[in-house]
Design a protein around this motif. Sequence first.
Motif, PDB file in Angstrom:
ATOM      1  N   VAL A 105       0.830  -1.207   0.000  1.00  0.00           N
ATOM      2  CA  VAL A 105       0.000   0.000   0.000  1.00  0.00           C
ATOM      3  C   VAL A 105       0.863   1.256   0.000  1.00  0.00           C
ATOM      4  O   VAL A 105       0.582   2.226  -0.725  1.00  0.00           O
ATOM      5  N   LEU A 108       2.212   2.068  -3.461  1.00  0.00           N
ATOM      6  CA  LEU A 108       1.183   2.543  -4.385  1.00  0.00           C
ATOM      7  C   LEU A 108       0.771   3.979  -4.075  1.00  0.00           C
ATOM      8  O   LEU A 108       0.635   4.813  -4.973  1.00  0.00           O
ATOM      9  N   MET A 109       0.567   4.260  -2.805  1.00  0.00           N
ATOM     10  CA  MET A 109       0.048   5.565  -2.431  1.00  0.00           C
ATOM     11  C   MET A 109       1.130   6.641  -2.359  1.00  0.00           C
ATOM     12  O   MET A 109       0.820   7.816  -2.187  1.00  0.00           O
ATOM     13  N   SER A 110       2.389   6.245  -2.479  1.00  0.00           N
ATOM     14  CA  SER A 110       3.460   7.239  -2.385  1.00  0.00           C
ATOM     15  C   SER A 110       3.694   7.973  -3.701  1.00  0.00           C
ATOM     16  O   SER A 110       4.574   8.811  -3.780  1.00  0.00           O
ATOM     17  N   LEU A 113       0.087   5.577  -7.911  1.00  0.00           N
ATOM     18  CA  LEU A 113      -1.296   5.746  -8.352  1.00  0.00           C
ATOM     19  C   LEU A 113      -1.607   7.204  -8.668  1.00  0.00           C
ATOM     20  O   LEU A 113      -2.417   7.491  -9.553  1.00  0.00           O
ATOM     21  N   GLN A 114      -0.958   8.103  -7.967  1.00  0.00           N
ATOM     22  CA  GLN A 114      -1.157   9.525  -8.276  1.00  0.00           C
ATOM     23  C   GLN A 114      -0.744   9.806  -9.714  1.00  0.00           C
ATOM     24  O   GLN A 114      -1.455  10.492 -10.461  1.00  0.00           O
ATOM     25  N   TRP A 117      -3.356   8.084 -12.182  1.00  0.00           N
ATOM     26  CA  TRP A 117      -4.620   8.819 -12.327  1.00  0.00           C
ATOM     27  C   TRP A 117      -4.406  10.206 -12.933  1.00  0.00           C
ATOM     28  O   TRP A 117      -5.326  10.778 -13.514  1.00  0.00           O
TER      29      TRP A 117
END
Length: 313
Positions: A105, A108-110, A113-114, A117
Amino acid sequence: MQSLDERCLRYLAEAVGCGSVRAAADKLNVNASAVSRQLAQMEVQLATPLIERHRRGVRATPAGSLLLDYYRRQASDREDILAKLTDLKGLRRGHIDVVLGEGFVGDLMSGLLQGFWGRHPDLTMTLDLAATNDVVRRVVEDEAHLGLVYNPPPEPRLRTHLAMPQPIRVLVRADHPLAAHPGPVRLADLAGHRLGTMHPAYGIRQIIAAAERAEGVQLDPVLITGSIGVLKQFVASGIGVTLLPAFCAAQEVAEGSLAALPLADPGLDGVEAQIVTRLGRQLPPAAGTLLQHLARGMAGEAKGGARNPSSSR
């Protein structure tokens, strides 16, 4: 030639997936008797049993498993065709199902995914956390397009797109006595410390168990959990220590609140984090684009240890 009713196949898939006819009926919002009747009719039509009942519910017979594989391939092919038709209009719509271990997680969030998207703002995604064995199952049964998994068991139906060495480390608070340990830590050195570990269904715990057998050591954890977050809090609070891949606590290690100590057992160095799909599955364009983005991003973040993406595994 005998025909296969898609509704009956769906009933079969839900009954096996939910573990019981009644649970499948509740999920499908139909009467349990209707599900039982349809399954019985299909068994008569095909002249073979498709499910067998046991104390905990139902499971597929060999014939039922063949039908389930067919149903999942049909559903996957239908999804792929619809996605490709959408792709003719440009990658503006689409949904991606990803199943992953909790340790991924942070990566991905670091920013991964930013960035994704930022390029494809209209795509949607489901991210489900699961243990190693369940990640593998959901990928091979087409419940998820992609899986991010740590130390998966051998599975011929999996294709590995990226494998990155991610050795297991002893995670301790920065002021813990073990933080000053000279050289690599042996599993036997943990005997005097309160230890937290993952459940046996997780790849992390499975590889540690193999190392215990190799060293002739038996660890006695005081905490067993299915949450990496719980283990990190366990360590950060000073209650004890844990064994996790360093990437699971990369932020805390970088900030200096936790320390990741190398282990002496070479078997704990040769384990990998992998991005996987079902072998032979043609991913929809949205999922294929995410796969390429993650493989490039995660390989770029690895410091000298990542392999090149591979299509042969």
